[in-house]
Design a protein around this motif. Structure first.
Motif, PDB file in Angstrom:
ATOM      1  N   HIS A   1      -7.530   1.815  -1.795  1.00  0.00           N
ATOM      2  CA  HIS A   1      -6.885   2.546  -0.713  1.00  0.00           C
ATOM      3  C   HIS A   1      -6.267   3.754  -1.137  1.00  0.00           C
ATOM      4  CE1 HIS A   1      -4.146   2.907   2.911  1.00  0.00           C
ATOM      5  NE2 HIS A   1      -3.051   3.253   2.233  1.00  0.00           N
ATOM      6  N   HIS A   2      -5.905   3.964  -2.266  1.00  0.00           N
ATOM      7  CA  HIS A   2      -5.628   5.485  -2.882  1.00  0.00           C
ATOM      8  C   HIS A   2      -6.700   6.145  -3.313  1.00  0.00           C
ATOM      9  CE1 HIS A   2      -1.314   4.917  -1.926  1.00  0.00           C
ATOM     10  NE2 HIS A   2      -1.605   3.802  -2.249  1.00  0.00           N
TER      11      HIS A   2
ATOM     12  N   ARG B   1     -12.477   7.586  -6.754  1.00  0.00           N
ATOM     13  CA  ARG B   1     -12.926   8.908  -6.750  1.00  0.00           C
ATOM     14  C   ARG B   1     -12.210  10.083  -7.275  1.00  0.00           C
ATOM     15  NH1 ARG B   1     -12.610  13.045  -3.177  1.00  0.00           N
ATOM     16  NH2 ARG B   1     -10.929  11.881  -2.048  1.00  0.00           N
ATOM     17  N   HIS B   2     -10.836   9.885  -7.264  1.00  0.00           N
ATOM     18  CA  HIS B   2      -9.915  11.026  -7.679  1.00  0.00           C
ATOM     19  C   HIS B   2     -10.246  11.295  -9.246  1.00  0.00           C
ATOM     20  CE1 HIS B   2      -8.187  12.335  -4.031  1.00  0.00           C
ATOM     21  NE2 HIS B   2      -7.699  11.089  -3.601  1.00  0.00           N
TER      22      HIS B   2
ATOM     23  N   LEU C   1       0.809  -1.228  -0.014  1.00  0.00           N
ATOM     24  CA  LEU C   1      -0.014  -0.056   0.061  1.00  0.00           C
ATOM     25  C   LEU C   1       0.881   1.272   0.132  1.00  0.00           C
ATOM     26  CD1 LEU C   1      -2.958  -0.953   2.377  1.00  0.00           C
ATOM     27  CD2 LEU C   1      -2.735  -0.904  -0.053  1.00  0.00           C
ATOM     28  N   ARG C   2       2.022   1.072   0.446  1.00  0.00           N
ATOM     29  CA  ARG C   2       2.965   2.434   0.303  1.00  0.00           C
ATOM     30  C   ARG C   2       3.600   2.536  -1.040  1.00  0.00           C
ATOM     31  NH1 ARG C   2       4.944   0.142   5.293  1.00  0.00           N
ATOM     32  NH2 ARG C   2       6.425  -0.778   4.329  1.00  0.00           N
TER      33      ARG C   2
ATOM     34  N   SER D   1      -4.154  -5.301  -6.591  1.00  0.00           N
ATOM     35  CA  SER D   1      -4.167  -4.065  -7.530  1.00  0.00           C
ATOM     36  C   SER D   1      -5.589  -3.181  -7.099  1.00  0.00           C
ATOM     37  CB  SER D   1      -4.197  -4.395  -9.006  1.00  0.00           C
ATOM     38  OG  SER D   1      -3.201  -4.913  -9.340  1.00  0.00           O
ATOM     39  N   LEU D   2      -6.604  -4.119  -6.823  1.00  0.00           N
ATOM     40  CA  LEU D   2      -7.884  -3.585  -6.333  1.00  0.00           C
ATOM     41  C   LEU D   2      -7.590  -2.856  -4.790  1.00  0.00           C
ATOM     42  CD1 LEU D   2     -10.238  -6.209  -7.826  1.00  0.00           C
ATOM     43  CD2 LEU D   2      -9.989  -3.893  -8.735  1.00  0.00           C
ATOM     44  N   THR D   3      -7.007  -3.715  -4.043  1.00  0.00           N
ATOM     45  CA  THR D   3      -6.792  -3.125  -2.717  1.00  0.00           C
ATOM     46  C   THR D   3      -6.141  -2.007  -2.825  1.00  0.00           C
ATOM     47  OG1 THR D   3      -6.931  -5.381  -2.013  1.00  0.00           O
ATOM     48  CG2 THR D   3      -5.735  -3.712  -0.401  1.00  0.00           C
TER      49      THR D   3
END
Length: 164
Positions: free
Chosen positions: A75-76, A80-81, A33-34, A69-71
């Motif tokens: 997470h990021h 929405r962005h 996730l980082r 990839s979906l996670t």
């Protein structure tokens, strides 16, 4: 009607210079996730999405990396962005299979970092882009959209010659 397809690894999610496609997903979930986004990816994609009648993510990876990839995308807050619907994600197990998805979705523009994918999709995608960076890719996409919206000039009317 223009439709955009975008690869995920090394186009949205920044990869390493390692040999594997998914080397950026090595390690535990926190490390995964980082992993940062490719510079400019979110902002550029958000500008491009409204210019297309649909935008999809199309990626080659196995089940484990599909889930990761979906996670990462969730997470990021990618969807929405960027404005891409969460359901507009397709996965395949081999790179050439991306052409099947592109044909099925009528993709007109596709961004990928692998030359073999570009070769595989070229018969079905009129505007393939070998990804190097987002500023260059965005400029090329905008240029193709501008060119495709201009209608060819009509030939001037023929004047009839009269014989004397």
């Amino acid at each position: 009607m223009n439709r955009l397809g975008i690869d995920i690894g090394r186009v949205i999610i920044n990869g390493t210079t390692g040999p594997g496609d998914t080397s950026f997903f090595a390690g535990d979930t926190a490390a995964m996730l980082r992993t940062p986004a490719v510079p400019g990816a979110f902002e550029t994609i958000a500008r491009l999405v409204p210019l297309f009648t649909g935008t999809w993510l199309i990626s080659k990876c196995g089940p484990r990396v599909q889930q990761r990839s979906l996670t990462w995308l969730h997470h990021h807050d990618f969807f929405r962005h960027t404005g891409i619907p969460e359901n507009n994600v397709r996965f395949c197990l081999q790179r050439p299979q991306k052409a099947i998805h592109c044909a099925d979705l009528a993709i007109t523009h596709f961004v990928d970092d692998k030359p073999d994918v570009i070769a595989a999709i070229t018969p079905v995608v009129p505007h393939p882009y070998l990804f190097k960076d987002w500023p260059t890719t965005e400029a090329a996409i905008l240029k193709s959209l501008t060119l495709s919206t201009h209608q060819p000039l009509a030939a001037p009317p023929m004047t009839e010659r009269r014989s004397r």
